[in-house]
Design a protein around this motif. Structure first.
Motif, mmCIF file in Angstrom:
data_model
loop_
_atom_site.group_PDB
_atom_site.id
_atom_site.type_symbol
_atom_site.label_atom_id
_atom_site.label_comp_id
_atom_site.label_asym_id
_atom_site.label_seq_id
_atom_site.Cartn_x
_atom_site.Cartn_y
_atom_site.Cartn_z
ATOM 1 N N TYR A 411 0.929 -1.170 -0.078
ATOM 2 C CA TYR A 411 0.006 0.004 0.036
ATOM 3 C C TYR A 411 0.887 1.208 -0.115
ATOM 4 O O TYR A 411 0.453 2.264 -0.758
ATOM 5 N N ILE A 412 1.901 1.260 0.973
ATOM 6 C CA ILE A 412 3.086 2.229 0.774
ATOM 7 C C ILE A 412 3.602 2.662 -0.627
ATOM 8 O O ILE A 412 3.448 3.812 -1.127
ATOM 9 N N LYS A 414 2.163 1.961 -3.249
ATOM 10 C CA LYS A 414 1.111 2.303 -4.370
ATOM 11 C C LYS A 414 0.560 3.754 -3.992
ATOM 12 O O LYS A 414 0.574 4.582 -4.924
ATOM 13 N N VAL A 415 1.013 4.337 -2.708
ATOM 14 C CA VAL A 415 0.553 5.655 -2.347
ATOM 15 C C VAL A 415 1.844 6.512 -2.981
ATOM 16 O O VAL A 415 1.640 7.632 -3.643
ATOM 17 N N ALA A 418 1.415 6.841 -6.589
ATOM 18 C CA ALA A 418 0.352 7.860 -7.173
ATOM 19 C C ALA A 418 0.642 9.280 -6.666
ATOM 20 O O ALA A 418 0.242 10.433 -7.260
ATOM 21 N N THR A 419 1.803 9.540 -5.962
ATOM 22 C CA THR A 419 2.243 10.873 -5.463
ATOM 23 C C THR A 419 3.477 11.159 -6.226
ATOM 24 O O THR A 419 4.175 12.382 -5.964
ATOM 25 N N ALA A 426 2.923 11.717 0.362
ATOM 26 C CA ALA A 426 2.458 10.401 0.503
ATOM 27 C C ALA A 426 2.411 10.355 2.224
ATOM 28 O O ALA A 426 1.342 9.644 2.482
ATOM 29 N N ILE A 429 -0.917 11.558 3.257
ATOM 30 C CA ILE A 429 -2.081 10.563 2.813
ATOM 31 C C ILE A 429 -2.187 9.327 3.716
ATOM 32 O O ILE A 429 -3.058 9.078 4.299
ATOM 33 N N LEU A 430 -0.894 8.836 4.276
ATOM 34 C CA LEU A 430 -0.885 7.827 5.187
ATOM 35 C C LEU A 430 -0.983 8.034 6.653
ATOM 36 O O LEU A 430 -1.291 7.050 7.339
#
Length: 442
Positions: A411-412, A414-415, A418-419, A426, A429-430
């Protein structure tokens, strides 16, 4: 499939042998009647045209040898085949002297049975029952419509039993038309002018079913202010159709068993037995054998209800009849709702023929009824429900369960992707600080 015209009566107190005989003979396209005692067998012989008797010897009460002697004198033209699990030379000689043609020893094979039956019928003119197609469509069979082979078999059995009062058991899924079959048996035969009483055993509360079926006397229970006839008395000299018989209580089953055995009923609250002359047709979409294994249905009642069995095919197994059924429902609801006959587009008909119809004919009728209401001049695909139309089944995503660390890492990443690898964004968002994110990345 075309049934042989010969009727075969099977008599055995061993229900497993009785079922085995019936299964073998049905696979050879013979029509069978079943009896679990000599008394029942004599009743069937007196009421129906029987062409071959197959009986066991060792039975409680009156044995099969007495039945062979009885048939030899009262029905001398009926060939007799004896099946026994206790073979002996003296016994075989006595059986043959009594008039039996064949002597089969248990266990026997299907081929041995076939040979014995063929030998019993040898020398007699070969007969088959073949109803013309026009008769399948005739109004003699009420609302039953179809020309598929599986459906023709049902009609052949109806034609065989319509003029006698054999107890009949109709099985089949919900919506296949079991009550229509029962009505066809009654109204196409010589008892058509007599009453036909249909009873849904599943719709009557258990505590009321006995009194509704057999009637009651004044004062039998609170609210019984006068004597009242039950459904059996109302059906006297005609036919009673017991739908969803699997829902009957054990007490009701005991009373019903007595009706079938003794041909008499007893009102609730009375000690007096009343003679009754009625044909019983029972039906269910439940698995009665499963109910028997659970102790919810009497095994002896089951085998008295199934003197003749009719298995109504599902619509999925008679798809060739769909155009005929559609035409029937189009006319019925076209006249009812539009005062005219409504047609159907070939593409829409193709969709109907492709669908599996889990709800059987009842579901098809409901679909046509709705489509007639919704359509303009002709039913098209647009007028059909969504569940009938083509569906795409997408492959399932990989749902393999992973350790928490792996899920967190994925997931990290993926974020971050996306950034554009902007760690500050990031981390925001997290909902963690940038230092923690850096440590997790390491």
């Amino acid at each position: 499939m075309t049934l042989h015209q010969e009727n075969i009566l099977l008599v055995d107190d061993d229900i497993h042998i009785l079922e085995l005989l019936q299964r073998h003979l049905q696979s050879l396209n013979y029509h069978t009647y079943k009896a679990v005692s000599v008394k029942e067998a004599i009743g069937i012989l007196q009421d129906k045209s029987i062409d071959l008797l197959i009986t066991d010897l060792k039975m409680p009460g009156v044995d099969g040898l007495e039945l062979v002697k009885y048939v030899s004198e009262h029905f001398p033209d009926i060939p007799k085949l004896v099946v026994t699990g206790y073979p002996s030379i003296d016994g075989a000689l006595e059986v043959m002297k009594s008039g039996a043609l064949e002597y089969l020893t248990k266990p026997f094979t299907k081929e041995e049975l076939k040979t014995a039956v063929s030998k019993a019928f040898s020398g007699r003119p070969k007969k088959t029952i073949q109803l013309p197609n026009s008769q399948f469509q005739s109004k003699n069979y009420g609302d039953l419509i179809g020309q598929s082979e599986t459906f023709k078999t049902v009609l052949e059995v109806i034609n065989r039993v319509k003029d006698n009062k054999a107890t009949i058991f109709i099985s089949g899924e919900s919506g296949t038309g079991k009550e229509l079959v029962a009505r066809a048996i009654h109204y196409s035969g010589k008892f058509a002018a007599a009453p036909f009483i249909a009873v849904n055993c599943g719709a009557i509360p258990e505590n009321l079913l006995e009194s509704e079926l057999f009637g009651y006397t004044k004062g039998a229970f609170t609210g019984a202010e006068s004597n009242r006839n039950g459904f059996f008395q109302a059906a006297n000299n005609g036919t009673i159709f017991l739908d969803e018989i699997g829902n009957a209580s054990m007490a009701t089953q005991s009373r019903l068993l007595r009706v079938l055995q003794e041909k008499e009923v007893t009102r609730v609250g009375s000690q007096k037995n009343e003679p009754i002359d009625v044909r019983v047709i029972a039906a269910t979409n439940s698995n009665l054998k499963e109910l028997i294994s659970k102790g919810h249905f009497r095994e002896d009642l089951y085998y008295r209800l199934t003197v003749v069995e009719i298995d109504v095919p599902t619509l999925k197994n008679r798809k060739g009849d769909i155009p005929l059924l559609v035409e029937k429902f189009l006319f019925k609801y076209g006249v009812e709702y539009k005062d005219k006959f409504i047609g159907i587009n070939p593409d829409a008909l193709a969709v109907l023929e492709r669908y599996s119809w889990p709800g059987n004919i009842r579901e098809l009728e409901n679909v046509i009824q709705r489509a007639v209401i919704m359509c303009d001049k002709q039913i098209t695909i647009a007028d059909l429900p969504q569940q009938l139309k083509h569906h795409i089944t997408f492959p399932q995503e990989n749902t393999k369960l992973l350790p928490l660390k792996v899920v967190e890492k994925n997931y990290i990443l993926k974020v971050l992707q996306a950034t554009n690898n902007n760690k500050s964004q990031a981390a925001k968002i997290l909902q963690i600080d940038r230092k923690t994110l850096s440590e997790k990345i390491k």
